[in-house]
Design a protein around this motif. Structure first.
Motif, mmCIF file in Angstrom:
data_model
loop_
_atom_site.group_PDB
_atom_site.id
_atom_site.type_symbol
_atom_site.label_atom_id
_atom_site.label_comp_id
_atom_site.label_asym_id
_atom_site.label_seq_id
_atom_site.Cartn_x
_atom_site.Cartn_y
_atom_site.Cartn_z
ATOM 1 N N LEU A 264 0.819 -1.200 0.000
ATOM 2 C CA LEU A 264 0.000 0.000 0.000
ATOM 3 C C LEU A 264 0.860 1.261 0.000
ATOM 4 O O LEU A 264 0.575 2.219 -0.716
ATOM 5 C CB LEU A 264 -0.933 -0.005 1.215
ATOM 6 C CG LEU A 264 -2.048 -1.052 1.162
ATOM 7 C CD1 LEU A 264 -2.894 -0.982 2.421
ATOM 8 C CD2 LEU A 264 -2.938 -0.855 -0.051
ATOM 9 N N ARG A 265 1.913 1.264 0.781
ATOM 10 C CA ARG A 265 2.755 2.456 0.843
ATOM 11 C C ARG A 265 3.488 2.693 -0.477
ATOM 12 O O ARG A 265 3.421 3.788 -1.050
ATOM 13 C CB ARG A 265 3.768 2.329 1.991
ATOM 14 C CG ARG A 265 4.738 3.505 2.078
ATOM 15 C CD ARG A 265 5.637 3.401 3.294
ATOM 16 N NE ARG A 265 6.472 2.208 3.269
ATOM 17 C CZ ARG A 265 7.628 2.115 2.615
ATOM 18 N NH1 ARG A 265 8.067 3.136 1.889
ATOM 19 N NH2 ARG A 265 8.338 1.004 2.661
ATOM 20 N N THR A 266 4.187 1.671 -0.981
ATOM 21 C CA THR A 266 5.011 1.874 -2.167
ATOM 22 C C THR A 266 4.181 2.042 -3.437
ATOM 23 O O THR A 266 4.528 2.841 -4.304
ATOM 24 C CB THR A 266 5.997 0.719 -2.352
ATOM 25 O OG1 THR A 266 5.277 -0.522 -2.459
ATOM 26 C CG2 THR A 266 6.958 0.641 -1.178
ATOM 27 N N THR A 267 3.096 1.291 -3.535
ATOM 28 C CA THR A 267 2.295 1.380 -4.755
ATOM 29 C C THR A 267 1.507 2.673 -4.812
ATOM 30 O O THR A 267 1.472 3.350 -5.853
ATOM 31 C CB THR A 267 1.349 0.180 -4.869
ATOM 32 O OG1 THR A 267 2.119 -1.015 -4.892
ATOM 33 C CG2 THR A 267 0.526 0.268 -6.154
ATOM 34 N N ILE A 268 0.878 3.047 -3.721
ATOM 35 C CA ILE A 268 0.103 4.284 -3.731
ATOM 36 C C ILE A 268 1.020 5.494 -3.887
ATOM 37 O O ILE A 268 0.755 6.387 -4.699
ATOM 38 C CB ILE A 268 -0.757 4.394 -2.463
ATOM 39 C CG1 ILE A 268 -1.866 3.335 -2.487
ATOM 40 C CG2 ILE A 268 -1.383 5.790 -2.340
ATOM 41 C CD1 ILE A 268 -2.707 3.268 -1.239
ATOM 42 N N GLN A 269 2.117 5.519 -3.129
ATOM 43 C CA GLN A 269 3.021 6.659 -3.239
ATOM 44 C C GLN A 269 3.740 6.689 -4.582
ATOM 45 O O GLN A 269 3.937 7.761 -5.164
ATOM 46 C CB GLN A 269 4.046 6.619 -2.104
ATOM 47 C CG GLN A 269 3.441 6.913 -0.731
ATOM 48 C CD GLN A 269 4.469 6.896 0.378
ATOM 49 O OE1 GLN A 269 5.579 6.390 0.200
ATOM 50 N NE2 GLN A 269 4.110 7.418 1.523
ATOM 51 N N GLY A 270 4.135 5.516 -5.092
ATOM 52 C CA GLY A 270 4.937 5.482 -6.300
ATOM 53 C C GLY A 270 4.155 5.517 -7.595
ATOM 54 O O GLY A 270 4.621 6.039 -8.600
ATOM 55 N N GLU A 271 2.936 4.954 -7.572
ATOM 56 C CA GLU A 271 2.188 4.796 -8.816
ATOM 57 C C GLU A 271 0.931 5.665 -8.921
ATOM 58 O O GLU A 271 0.441 5.909 -10.024
ATOM 59 C CB GLU A 271 1.789 3.328 -8.979
ATOM 60 C CG GLU A 271 2.957 2.348 -8.981
ATOM 61 C CD GLU A 271 3.888 2.570 -10.142
ATOM 62 O OE1 GLU A 271 3.423 3.055 -11.189
ATOM 63 O OE2 GLU A 271 5.094 2.271 -10.001
ATOM 64 N N TYR A 272 0.421 6.134 -7.797
ATOM 65 C CA TYR A 272 -0.863 6.845 -7.836
ATOM 66 C C TYR A 272 -0.809 8.264 -7.289
ATOM 67 O O TYR A 272 -1.439 9.166 -7.828
ATOM 68 C CB TYR A 272 -1.924 6.043 -7.065
ATOM 69 C CG TYR A 272 -2.348 4.785 -7.783
ATOM 70 C CD1 TYR A 272 -3.408 4.794 -8.690
ATOM 71 C CD2 TYR A 272 -1.665 3.597 -7.589
ATOM 72 C CE1 TYR A 272 -3.775 3.659 -9.371
ATOM 73 C CE2 TYR A 272 -2.024 2.441 -8.274
ATOM 74 C CZ TYR A 272 -3.075 2.477 -9.164
ATOM 75 O OH TYR A 272 -3.433 1.348 -9.839
ATOM 76 N N LEU A 273 -0.071 8.473 -6.202
ATOM 77 C CA LEU A 273 -0.093 9.757 -5.524
ATOM 78 C C LEU A 273 0.357 10.879 -6.450
ATOM 79 O O LEU A 273 1.477 10.885 -6.957
ATOM 80 C CB LEU A 273 0.815 9.697 -4.287
ATOM 81 C CG LEU A 273 0.626 10.779 -3.227
ATOM 82 C CD1 LEU A 273 1.030 10.224 -1.859
ATOM 83 C CD2 LEU A 273 1.446 12.011 -3.547
ATOM 84 N N GLY A 274 -0.552 11.813 -6.727
ATOM 85 C CA GLY A 274 -0.256 12.963 -7.567
ATOM 86 C C GLY A 274 -0.267 12.704 -9.060
ATOM 87 O O GLY A 274 -0.098 13.631 -9.847
ATOM 88 N N ARG A 275 -0.494 11.453 -9.475
ATOM 89 C CA ARG A 275 -0.396 11.106 -10.895
ATOM 90 C C ARG A 275 -1.745 11.100 -11.623
ATOM 91 O O ARG A 275 -1.780 11.165 -12.844
ATOM 92 C CB ARG A 275 0.251 9.721 -11.058
ATOM 93 C CG ARG A 275 1.709 9.653 -10.654
ATOM 94 C CD ARG A 275 2.225 8.226 -10.716
ATOM 95 N NE ARG A 275 3.631 8.139 -10.379
ATOM 96 C CZ ARG A 275 4.629 8.112 -11.249
ATOM 97 N NH1 ARG A 275 4.362 8.186 -12.539
ATOM 98 N NH2 ARG A 275 5.870 8.026 -10.850
#
Length: 372
Positions: A264-275
């Protein structure tokens, strides 16, 4: 809920029977601390052959033990953190901990001559990291007081009673060995009964003393006359939170929870957050991605098959809309799901974490024939 604009918020909550999911491409990473005047810094090692040769022999052996693993697997990487010699204060250790804050580690082992003050520093660091959704777990030898924390493994061994042939060890000198075993366990197995074939003697305990130690949140070794092994894969948690489960005291269950946190941390921050625009369709894409990995974890033995789910958190979304002054009384559930929620995304997901076979009761019935 605060309406102040700040850093994007990522909140992950674990409930007793509804765990979020994970997508961890690699696991089995160990961080090992040693003190040495040479080769100071961080060394990412994928084999014992890469251990810096300028380190002292004892330090090399301590790092080497982290690679050993068990009959269930070995860690795929050992990160050696070489800090300055001296145990007068915790400055060197604190600096070393800062150096690994950008690493992805599963278990960390303190220096083999770790002091009580350094144990306290490492406990505080691990607790803070886990509160921020990182997943390090500390293998702490003989804590002065029970840590009572799922992120800390209280490894209890009487100094000098642990032996491999003619060589005896303190508990601290064997911390890297335990960290390597725990990191090398496949996610569908537990560390209970994992063997240490080189160990010829462990702390002598009666069966009652073994049970008492385990129930007090301690990981101990036993020797059955043939091989030494981990008695039960438990962490130090003994005070179960109100919304928690007694299973949280098991290393395997916490490992599954940490896999979920990592995803949840790496995928949301890396792939979704702000994109992406915060639309209903994009929320559905995120839900589908989470659910896909939930189902992967079902096949990997982490989650129980057929019980995983993921959806927009209707209650949280409703409460957010109310807080913004939106009249929700006449809205349908689907209208609430599709409503605009600013920069906030509210998702709930879950599944049932699966334990390993550890307790057995087998009844054997014999057929008795009476002669007439």
């Amino acid at each position: 809920m605060s309406t102040n604009i700040g850093l994007p918020s990522l909140t992950i909550a674990f409930q007793k029977a509804a765990q979020a999911t994970a997508n961890r491409s690699k696991k089995g990473f160990v961080g090992v601390f040693v003190r040495d005047a040479k080769a100071q810094g961080v060394h990412a090692l994928t084999s014992p052959a890469l251990i810096p040769s300028e380190l002292g022999a004892d330090n090399q052996a301590y790092i080497q033990r982290a690679f050993t693993g068990s009959d269930r697997g070995e860690p795929s990487k050992v990160v050696a953190v070489v800090i300055a010699p001296g145990t007068e204060d915790t400055t060197a250790l604190g600096a070393g901990l800062k150096l690994i804050e950008n690493q992805t580690l599963d278990y960390i082992a303190p220096p083999p001559d770790v002091t009580a003050a350094e144990k306290a520093v490492m406990e505080t660091w691990v607790k803070a990291r886990r509160k921020a959704y990182f997943t390090e777990k500390l293998v702490e030898p003989n804590p002065a007081t029970p840590p009572d924390d799922m992120g800390i493994i209280s490894y209890q061994e009487t100094d000098g009673e642990l032996a491999a042939g003619s060589t005896t060890y303190t508990a601290a000198q064997f911390s890297s060995r335990l960290a390597g075993i725990l990191a090398g366990i496949p996610m569908g197995m537990s560390s209970t009964n994992a063997s240490l074939p080189e160990v010829t003697a462990v702390t002598a305990r009666s069966e009652a003393e073994q049970i008492a130690a385990i129930n007090s949140g301690n990981l101990i070794l036993i020797h059955d006359g043939q091989v030494a092994k981990i008695a039960r894969g438990v962490n130090s948690l003994t005070t179960i939170p109100v919304d928690g489960s007694k299973d949280w005291s098991k290393i395997k269950i916490v490992e599954g929870m940490d896999l979920i946190t990592y995803y949840l941390r790496t995928t949301i921050q890396g792939e979704y957050l702000g994109r992406f625009q915060n639309t209903y369709d994009n929320k559905c894409l995120l839900i589908a991605a989470i659910l896909e990995y939930l189902q992967y974890l079902e096949g990997a033995g982490v989650l129980n098959p057929g019980e995983s789910w993921c959806q927009i958190d209707l209650d949280a979304q409703t409460n957010w809309l109310k807080a913004q002054g939106v009249e929700v009384a006449n809205m349908t559930e689907q209208e609430i799901r599709e409503a605009q929620t600013g920069s906030w995304v509210f998702i709930s997901c879950g599944g049932r974490l699966v334990d390993a076979m550890e307790d057995f009761e087998v009844t054997f019935n014999t057929l008795v024939t009476l002669a007439a």
